[in-house]
Design an enzyme around this catalytic site. Structure first.
Site, PDB file in Angstrom:
ATOM      1  N   GLY A  46      37.152 -67.012 -62.423  1.00  0.00           N
ATOM      2  CA  GLY A  46      36.788 -65.666 -62.016  1.00  0.00           C
ATOM      3  C   GLY A  46      35.669 -65.147 -62.899  1.00  0.00           C
ATOM      4  CD  GLN A  51      33.404 -62.055 -67.294  1.00  0.00           C
ATOM      5  OE1 GLN A  51      33.846 -62.095 -66.146  1.00  0.00           O
ATOM      6  NE2 GLN A  51      33.777 -62.891 -68.234  1.00  0.00           N
ATOM      7  CB  CYS A  94      38.038 -64.031 -70.902  1.00  0.00           C
ATOM      8  SG  CYS A  94      36.736 -62.956 -70.291  1.00  0.00           S
ATOM      9  CG  LEU A  95      34.137 -67.979 -67.853  1.00  0.00           C
ATOM     10  CD1 LEU A  95      33.234 -68.027 -66.624  1.00  0.00           C
ATOM     11  CD2 LEU A  95      34.293 -69.369 -68.457  1.00  0.00           C
ATOM     12  CG  HIS A 136      41.136 -61.535 -66.659  1.00  0.00           C
ATOM     13  ND1 HIS A 136      41.580 -62.075 -67.847  1.00  0.00           N
ATOM     14  CD2 HIS A 136      39.778 -61.604 -66.707  1.00  0.00           C
ATOM     15  CE1 HIS A 136      40.534 -62.439 -68.580  1.00  0.00           C
ATOM     16  NE2 HIS A 136      39.422 -62.168 -67.898  1.00  0.00           N
ATOM     17  CD  GLU A 137      37.565 -62.065 -63.506  1.00  0.00           C
ATOM     18  OE1 GLU A 137      36.560 -61.477 -63.949  1.00  0.00           O
ATOM     19  OE2 GLU A 137      38.034 -63.084 -64.040  1.00  0.00           O
ATOM     20  CG  HIS A 140      35.878 -58.585 -67.127  1.00  0.00           C
ATOM     21  ND1 HIS A 140      35.495 -58.676 -68.444  1.00  0.00           N
ATOM     22  CD2 HIS A 140      36.513 -59.751 -66.848  1.00  0.00           C
ATOM     23  CE1 HIS A 140      35.880 -59.848 -68.936  1.00  0.00           C
ATOM     24  NE2 HIS A 140      36.508 -60.511 -67.989  1.00  0.00           N
TER      25      HIS A 140
HETATM   26 NI    NI Z   1      37.367 -62.432 -68.186  1.00  0.00          NI
END
Ligand code: NI
Length: 174
Positions: A46, A51, A94-95, A136-137, A140
């Site tokens: 995701g 991000q 998380c990226l 989670h997304e 962000h």
């Molecule tokens: Ni993330």
């Protein structure tokens, strides 16, 4: 399509609240295509637009297993409602916080309304992995990271670890 730079902690842009998208047009689809390619390139499931440094309420996702065909999904202006009372712990990553994984508890079922890749209004119930990932997304988009749910000490350690990892990457690239 292009691979974009993924921002990592402590980049202050990750704390920004993303703004609603006014129109799902070709420019936005280009962004979503680029986000998806960036996510695949980083082996993620995701990715939120913030991000890659774009403060728009846009999320891409693909929860297909390794042996399955890709199942790209796009969420524009997503809204969550009706979270289940039951919570489930899940080890998240998380990226934007590479190499760090820790357990977060979230409702295991939630309703989501959004616009899709073509701007159509959609509504569905997210469960299990999908519920974890969409929450989670969504965080962000509000400037919240999964490490914000951890203790202050764990959070500080996570940021230090990422800084170290990013520094050694820069060194390798030089
Ligand atoms: Ni993330």
């Amino acid at each position: 399509m292009a691979v974009l730079e993924i921002r990592t902690v402590p980049d202050p842009i990750l704390k920004e609240v993303s703004q609603p998208v006014e129109k799902v047009d070709d420019d936005l689809r280009q962004l979503m295509d680029d986000m998806l390619q960036t996510m695949y390139g980083a082996d993620g499931i995701g990715l939120a637009a913030i991000q890659v440094g774009v403060p728009k309420r846009v999320i891409v996702m693909d929860l297909a297993g390794r042996d399955e065909a890709p199942q790209p999904r796009y969420f524009v202006n997503p809204v969550l409602s009706d979270p289940s009372d039951s919570l489930k712990p899940y080890e998240e990553g998380c990226l934007s916080v590479p190499t760090v994984f820790d357990e977060v508890e979230r409702p295991d079922r939630i309703r989501i309304q959004y616009l899709d890749y073509d701007g159509n209004e959609c509504e569905e119930i997210a469960e299990d992995m999908f519920a974890v990932c969409i929450q989670h997304e969504m965080d962000h988009l509000e400037g919240v990271l999964f490490i914000d749910y951890l203790s202050r000490l764990k959070r500080q350690r996570a940021v230090q670890k990422v800084k170290k990892v990013e520094k050694s990457k820069d060194r390798d690239a030089a």
